[in-house]
Write a protein that holds these residues in place. Structure first.
Motif, PDB file in Angstrom:
ATOM      1  N   PRO A  15     -49.707 -27.493  -0.227  1.00  0.00           N
ATOM      2  CA  PRO A  15     -48.943 -28.469   0.761  1.00  0.00           C
ATOM      3  C   PRO A  15     -49.783 -29.068   1.912  1.00  0.00           C
ATOM      4  O   PRO A  15     -49.376 -29.986   2.478  1.00  0.00           O
ATOM      5  N   GLY A  16     -51.109 -28.448   2.254  1.00  0.00           N
ATOM      6  CA  GLY A  16     -51.741 -28.717   3.233  1.00  0.00           C
ATOM      7  C   GLY A  16     -52.911 -29.296   2.988  1.00  0.00           C
ATOM      8  O   GLY A  16     -53.123 -29.893   1.964  1.00  0.00           O
ATOM      9  N   SER A  53     -55.918 -24.908   3.731  1.00  0.00           N
ATOM     10  CA  SER A  53     -54.569 -24.682   3.647  1.00  0.00           C
ATOM     11  C   SER A  53     -53.915 -24.835   5.197  1.00  0.00           C
ATOM     12  O   SER A  53     -52.841 -24.455   5.709  1.00  0.00           O
ATOM     13  N   THR A  93     -49.842 -27.063   6.569  1.00  0.00           N
ATOM     14  CA  THR A  93     -49.138 -27.188   5.278  1.00  0.00           C
ATOM     15  C   THR A  93     -47.682 -27.642   5.792  1.00  0.00           C
ATOM     16  O   THR A  93     -46.790 -27.883   4.901  1.00  0.00           O
ATOM     17  N   GLY A  94     -47.183 -27.549   7.021  1.00  0.00           N
ATOM     18  CA  GLY A  94     -45.880 -28.303   7.327  1.00  0.00           C
ATOM     19  C   GLY A  94     -45.982 -29.655   7.449  1.00  0.00           C
ATOM     20  O   GLY A  94     -44.964 -30.365   7.851  1.00  0.00           O
ATOM     21  N   MET A  95     -47.132 -30.366   7.433  1.00  0.00           N
ATOM     22  CA  MET A  95     -47.405 -31.681   7.705  1.00  0.00           C
ATOM     23  C   MET A  95     -47.800 -32.804   6.373  1.00  0.00           C
ATOM     24  O   MET A  95     -48.703 -33.537   6.522  1.00  0.00           O
ATOM     25  N   THR A  96     -47.177 -32.443   5.429  1.00  0.00           N
ATOM     26  CA  THR A  96     -47.621 -32.940   4.082  1.00  0.00           C
ATOM     27  C   THR A  96     -47.361 -34.692   4.342  1.00  0.00           C
ATOM     28  O   THR A  96     -48.505 -35.189   3.879  1.00  0.00           O
ATOM     29  N   TRP A  97     -46.439 -34.966   4.752  1.00  0.00           N
ATOM     30  CA  TRP A  97     -46.519 -36.301   4.981  1.00  0.00           C
ATOM     31  C   TRP A  97     -47.293 -37.074   5.855  1.00  0.00           C
ATOM     32  O   TRP A  97     -47.720 -38.103   5.549  1.00  0.00           O
ATOM     33  N   GLN A 147     -44.762 -36.037  -0.004  1.00  0.00           N
ATOM     34  CA  GLN A 147     -44.942 -34.589   0.417  1.00  0.00           C
ATOM     35  C   GLN A 147     -45.183 -33.526  -0.710  1.00  0.00           C
ATOM     36  O   GLN A 147     -45.225 -32.438  -0.832  1.00  0.00           O
ATOM     37  N   HIS A 159     -47.401 -31.672  -3.362  1.00  0.00           N
ATOM     38  CA  HIS A 159     -48.469 -30.605  -3.259  1.00  0.00           C
ATOM     39  C   HIS A 159     -49.767 -31.042  -4.194  1.00  0.00           C
ATOM     40  O   HIS A 159     -49.521 -31.265  -5.238  1.00  0.00           O
TER      41      HIS A 159
END
Length: 180
Positions: free
Chosen positions: A55-56, A60, A63-67, A119, A121
């Protein structure tokens, strides 16, 4: 279409195709739950095939900022497409073609793969020196193209001194319009 823009586009499309095909094969043949000892490997264990959905960004990170990563990739793609008509350097066409192809390859995952639009992965599957990113982050064709393109871009600009327009910034008195 100018030859350098054609080179950039051809290289980008080749990277996108290779990335898509290898990711389809990886998803169809690899299992994320396979124990490390049973993961396919080649070259005596130098390269393992470990399916990871990232997702990152590279390594990696974020990882919480995919968008946000997806929006950055869109910005890179738009920027390269906008400056492509100004290309007068074969070196820059190659560099930007690699980066563009890699950015689009991973952007396709961010748009079309789960968990959803912008979003998704990224599918990574090549692990070197050990399985499951034990020693080095897992990557894919797009990541490799971005990395090689970025390194070549730095080499082209800083070491060779070639600008986007094909001129040499280091020695403007000689080879003003020489495309190296």
């Amino acid at each position: 279409m100018k030859s350098r823009v054609r080179l950039l586009a051809t290289l980008a499309l080749t990277i996108i195709a290779l990335d898509l095909v290898t990711k389809i094969i990886a998803v169809a043949t690899l299992d994320e739950t396979t124990p490390p000892a049973e993961q396919p490997r080649i070259l005596g264990g130098l390269v393992y095939f470990s399916l990871i959905r990232n997702p990152g960004a590279a390594f990696s990170m974020a990882t919480g900022m995919t968008w946000i990563l997806a929006l950055i990739a869109i910005g890179v793609v738009v920027y390269i497409i906008r400056i492509a008509p100004k290309l007068r350097s074969t070196w820059w066409a190659v560099c930007l073609g690699l980066v563009l192809g890699g950015a689009i390859g991973n952007l396709i995952d961010r748009i079309f793969r789960s968990p959803g639009f912008l979003q998704g992965h990224v599918v990574d599957y090549v692990s070197v020196f050990g399985p499951n990113a034990e020693y080095f982050p897992v990557f894919n064709v797009a990541d490799s193209a971005i990395t090689v393109g970025g390194i070549l871009l730095v080499f082209t600009a800083l070491v060779l001194g070639i600008d986007l327009d094909g001129t040499r910034s280091r020695d403007t008195s000689k080879n003003k319009d020489a495309d190296v």
